[in-house]
Design an enzyme around this catalytic site. Structure first.
Site, PDB file in Angstrom:
ATOM      1  N   SER A 178      51.701  16.750 -40.250  1.00  0.00           N
ATOM      2  CA  SER A 178      52.380  17.228 -39.037  1.00  0.00           C
ATOM      3  C   SER A 178      51.661  18.367 -38.331  1.00  0.00           C
ATOM      4  O   SER A 178      51.968  18.674 -37.188  1.00  0.00           O
ATOM      5  CB  SER A 178      53.802  17.672 -39.391  1.00  0.00           C
ATOM      6  OG  SER A 178      53.764  18.883 -40.142  1.00  0.00           O
ATOM      7  N   ASP A 233      63.952  14.352 -43.750  1.00  0.00           N
ATOM      8  CA  ASP A 233      64.763  14.535 -42.545  1.00  0.00           C
ATOM      9  C   ASP A 233      64.810  13.206 -41.797  1.00  0.00           C
ATOM     10  O   ASP A 233      63.847  12.812 -41.136  1.00  0.00           O
ATOM     11  CB  ASP A 233      64.154  15.634 -41.671  1.00  0.00           C
ATOM     12  CG  ASP A 233      64.992  15.929 -40.435  1.00  0.00           C
ATOM     13  OD1 ASP A 233      65.995  15.215 -40.221  1.00  0.00           O
ATOM     14  OD2 ASP A 233      64.636  16.847 -39.675  1.00  0.00           O
ATOM     15  N   ASP A 352      37.155 -18.025 -17.405  1.00  0.00           N
ATOM     16  CA  ASP A 352      37.877 -16.922 -16.758  1.00  0.00           C
ATOM     17  C   ASP A 352      36.873 -15.951 -16.163  1.00  0.00           C
ATOM     18  O   ASP A 352      36.038 -15.394 -16.883  1.00  0.00           O
ATOM     19  CB  ASP A 352      38.773 -16.215 -17.778  1.00  0.00           C
ATOM     20  CG  ASP A 352      39.918 -17.094 -18.248  1.00  0.00           C
ATOM     21  OD1 ASP A 352      40.168 -17.126 -19.467  1.00  0.00           O
ATOM     22  OD2 ASP A 352      40.539 -17.736 -17.398  1.00  0.00           O
ATOM     23  N   LYS A 586      14.365   9.921 -47.002  1.00  0.00           N
ATOM     24  CA  LYS A 586      15.036   8.644 -47.250  1.00  0.00           C
ATOM     25  C   LYS A 586      16.378   8.676 -46.520  1.00  0.00           C
ATOM     26  O   LYS A 586      17.228   9.504 -46.809  1.00  0.00           O
ATOM     27  CB  LYS A 586      15.242   8.427 -48.745  1.00  0.00           C
ATOM     28  CG  LYS A 586      15.701   7.005 -49.064  1.00  0.00           C
ATOM     29  CD  LYS A 586      15.781   6.773 -50.559  1.00  0.00           C
ATOM     30  CE  LYS A 586      15.957   5.304 -50.880  1.00  0.00           C
ATOM     31  NZ  LYS A 586      17.017   4.643 -50.112  1.00  0.00           N
TER      32      LYS A 586
END
Length: 877
Positions: A178, A233, A352, A586
């Site tokens: 959140s 909640d 199309d 590398k």
């Protein structure tokens, strides 16, 4: 200066922005300008989660302050009187009067809200209906809120329990950290659910989880019961309540974000909230983990906008066609407009023809395609406008749905507009390099009717825009369809010419969810991907070169320890005419040999498969290698935001076949081509030249190369190169004999690779069934490494898989099911519930070490290696 005002144009809208240098987050020094930049850049991911929903805001005009001295916050429902008239709004009656809520469906609106310091955006779990009222609940949210003594780790554990219940109900949940304290879980609801029904369902879920886990979960809002527990909640599903929108900033001391996450991330003990810069980076790298839940076409806007006809004819849960990120059409982007011509095997075959105009793709159905000659005109029927996202769409629309059938891209590109009237359009189109269209000036002329279903003529102009005669084009012919009956495909004659020539192959099986037995029947519900040709089967020579494609297999390096590499490098330097060591970095990517014909670059993987189509940022543009043909060797790499090559990031590109998927991921994860050798130039074979001389040719060839192509520097000291590689967190180094010749397709001790990261290529030999959240995929993979006795068991890997990777691997492995154990030396305990597969697929894992018995310790999955075959796999040093 802080008080300066600027009048800017964003997405075709004029907007006055002020105080860009004003600090809104004092603890981090984050300014309003940075907040505006964040919202403008995150818009593509954020808008699908808020479109069509009333937005309630929390504003901090003077900034959020600090933890000790918080800033003043204003809770805003009504749109400000001074808001620009173009900000869309919808009224909602309240006891204190009707309030006008803003609707967010475009970048300019987001920028305006950021300009007035609306840091937090909150939305309900419903959208406006066509009449402007509250529609049904379309998604459910559970807010997992930790009480004192609990934190994100406890929320993640509860989220896992909730996920198991939701999955059993047929609902796929998506987690969001959140940005404040806890985790939000979102899931889509079946159509027709009221907000009251959604609230009741969420309440029952919360109570069920609480009943099973009373020690950690509480569903009551009483603060006295929450110590050391996680509150579920459920009340935010009430139609009058809102939840922080995914990708919204938070008004916390630090600029954290409500960030959609993957389930793998929730298993990380170091899980934390993310700040806005991190969220921007991850969205650019991996996209939106919550994209499947984005309701792109929503609310009243969708009913009245230019895409309303498109939206009304389609259901996102029944067709793979894209849903528009903005029901009002896209905002201008400042580039030449796009076009796409798609071959559509519907009830009646047609092409199309779509032109980008005013934020949408204006579309016509053309039964015979683009006319090849100015002497003929082809009928075109106007259809509904399509979203710009459709420009990259390829796939199969299910039978029974509107437009059911297979859609592939015939050609696409940009166009230059001369005229656009209600009854006439004239434009010059330029297709992709090597495509069937080329560059052509066309006209569309309306002959009957208006709007959708009106009749037009598609005409090939005799001259180009400069008055020069235009060449004739190709005769458009349908391509064989992978899902057509074989007899029909055989009768169709030759396929169409151009960019989409493909070999015919049977459709890939589509296993049922959780079907580990391979008993599910193949369903031809989508076109089979194009199969790249094997080099050994291609006879066509490289243009201008004596080499055949069969001879393009790369030279391979042998594994070595740092001490072995130092000893070899000293010996090579002593006998080299210039007395130098030759050390290269590398790169953590995949090997690719490039064939340049003077105009176009083709790419071939180490396996011999052509991968040109997968990397259009390299192959659809001029690579800048000059007029002479050449063959180069290098590594395809994808870079993290800090510039470090990432093999897992490259995985998002390596297995794609559909043009739309490739184009989308190319924007998210662009690839670079790091060159280190050249095999041929101007028709001359250079393989027998010493490396130092080939390098001179390579640097000359690549001197004016395009931006994604580079020739990295060479080091002259092994230890310095190792230190640099370790500091930059690279994969390792390659030490080479500067006098060595190029040995095509062979492994040589003249090139020695030294790895800093322990990685091992492995062959997948079996599946261990999964449990819990993995019950529909697998728990682990059984691995093998070839030795003198066969495919030697090397352990199993069960970590490092994302949800999408699990599903992708299942799709590939189920068709390979076999009753025979392909492994040598697998313990009975590991084999007891194994489901064996043909050992055709190669993957790569990171690991801690090999046990004395040859088993990988602590392996973690890195990804598939489609560029390699099982015969290439060997145990690394």
């Amino acid at each position: 200066m802080a008080g300066d005002e600027q009048l800017v144009r964003i997405g075709g809208r004029r907007l006055r922005i002020t105080n860009l240098e004003k600090v809104l987050y004092p603890e981090t020094g984050t300014t309003k300008g940075e907040v505006i930049d964040y919202y403008s850049r995150i818009a593509e991911a954020l808008i699908p989660h808020v479109v069509g929903r009333p937005v309630t805001r929390k504003r901090w005009p003077d900034g959020v302050g600090t933890a000790d001295d918080p800033g003043m916050v204003f809770f805003a429902k009504d749109l400000e009187r001074g808001a620009p008239s173009w900000v869309r709004r919808m009224p909602i009656p309240h006891s204190t009067g009707t309030k006008e809520y803003p609707l967010v469906a475009d970048v300019p609106t987001l920028v305006y809200l950021a300009q007035v310091a609306s840091l937090e955006l909150h939305v309900p779990q419903w959208r406006f209906d066509a009449a402007g009222g509250r529609g049904p609940a379309d998604r459910l949210v559970l807010d997992l809120d930790p009480g004192p003594g609990a934190g994100l780790a406890e929320c993640a554990e509860v989220a896992g329990w909730a996920r198991e219940i939701l999955l059993d109900m047929g609902l796929e949940p998506y987690p969001v950290t959140s940005g404040s304290k806890g985790i939000h879980l979102y899931t889509a609801l079946p159509p027709g659910q009221s907000t009251e029904q959604a609230s009741a369902l969420a309440n029952e879920l919360a109570r069920a989880i609480e009943a099973d886990h009373k020690d950690l979960v509480v569903s009551s809002m009483k603060k006295a019961e929450r110590h050391g527990k996680v509150l579920i909640d459920w009340s935010q599903n009430n139609g009058s309540k809102t939840t922080i929108a995914p990708y919204s900033l938070r008004g916390r001391p630090h600029p954290t974000v409500a960030a959609p996450r993957t389930w793998d991330e929730l298993d990380d003990p170091g899980l934390r909230h993310l700040e806005f810069t991190e969220v921007l980076d991850r969205v650019e790298a991996i996209g939106d983990p919550m994209a499947a839940l984005g309701f792109h076409a929503g609310g009243r806007e969708a009913e009245s906008g230019p895409l309303s006809a498109y939206i009304s004819k389609r259901s996102a849960d029944r067709t793979p066609e894209p849903v528009p990120a903005n029901p009002l059409g896209a905002t201008p982007h400042g580039e030449l407009p796009r076009f796409v011509i798609q071959e559509h095997h519907a009830t009646a075959l047609h092409w199309d023809f779509r032109l980008e105009h005013d934020g949408v793709l204006v579309s016509w159905a053309v039964p015979r395609g683009v006319p090849h000659s100015s002497r003929r005109n082809n009928l075109a029927i106007m259809t509904e406008d399509h979203p710009l996202e459709y420009a990259t769409f390829e796939g199969t629309i299910p039978a029974g749905e509107y437009g059911g059938g297979t859609v592939t891209i015939w050609d696409d590109g940009r166009y230059e507009l001369e005229k656009w009237r209600d009854d006439e359009v004239i434009a010059t189109l330029e297709g992709r390099p090597g495509g069937p269209l080329g560059r052509v000036r066309l006209a569309l002329i309306r002959t009957a009717g208006e709007g959708e279903k009106s009749s037009w003529l598609l005409h090939r102009m005799k001259t180009d825009a400069a008055g020069r005669p235009q060449p004739e084009g190709i005769v458009v012919e349908p391509s064989p369809q992978a899902d057509a009956p074989r007899g029909a495909a055989a009768r169709s004659g030759r396929g169409r010419r151009g960019a989409h020539d493909k070999q015919e192959e049977p459709p890939e099986p589509s296993p049922r969810s959780g079907d580990l037995t391979g008993a599910g029947q193949s369903r031809p519900d989508r076109p089979a991907p194009a199969r790249s040709p094997d080099l050994a089967k291609v006879a066509k020579p490289v243009p201008g070169s004596p080499l055949s494609l069969e001879s393009l297999r790369p030279m391979l390096a042998s594994s070595a320890t740092p001490a072995q590499a130092r000893t070899a490098a000293r010996g090579w330097a002593e006998r080299d005419v210039e007395g130098v060591m030759w050390v290269e970095m590398k790169w953590d990517g995949i090997r690719a040999v490039g064939a340049w014909d003077g105009e176009r670059l083709r790419l071939f993987a180490r396996s011999g498969n052509e991968v040109t189509h997968r990397y259009p940022e390299l192959t659809a543009a001029d690579a800048g290698f000059g007029p002479e043909p050449c063959v180069v060797d290098g590594e395809l790499v994808a870079l993290e935001p800090d510039g470090r090559p990432s093999f897992p990031l490259l995985q998002t590109r390596m297995n794609l076949e559909r043009v739309g998927d490739i184009a989308r991921e190319a924007r998210r994860t662009p690839v670079r081509y790091y060159l280190f050798d050249v095999l041929a130039h101007g028709g001359d074979d250079l393989a027998d030249l010493p490396l130092r001389e080939r390098r001179d040719v390579l640097e000359a060839v690549a001197a004016a190369s395009a931006d994604p192509v580079a020739v990295p520097p060479v080091f002259d000291d092994v230890d310095a190169a190792l230190e640099t590689s370790e500091r930059l967190r690279l994969e390792g180094i390659v030490v080479k004999d500067p006098g060595s010749r190029y040995l095509r397709g062979g492994r040589s001790d003249a090139w020695l690779k030294v790895k800093l990261t322990r990685t091992q290529e492995v062959v997948i030999a079996g599946i261990r069934p999964g449990k819990g959240g993995r019950s529909t995929t697998f728990g682990s993979l059984l691995l093998g490494i070839p030795d003198d006795e066969g495919l030697r068991y090397a352990g199993r890997v069960g970590t490092g898989f994302s949800d999408s990777t699990l599903k992708m691997l299942m799709k590939k492995l189920v068709p390979l099911r076999t009753g025979e154990n392909p492994l040598v030396g697998v313990p009975a305990l590991d084999a007891r519930d194994a489901l064996w597969v043909r050992p055709d697929l190669v993957g790569e894992v990171e690991y801690g070490e090999f046990t004395p018995g040859g088993i990988l310790r602590h392996p973690r999955w890195r990804g598939l290696r489609p560029d390699k075959s099982p015969a290439d796999v060997r145990r690394e040093v």
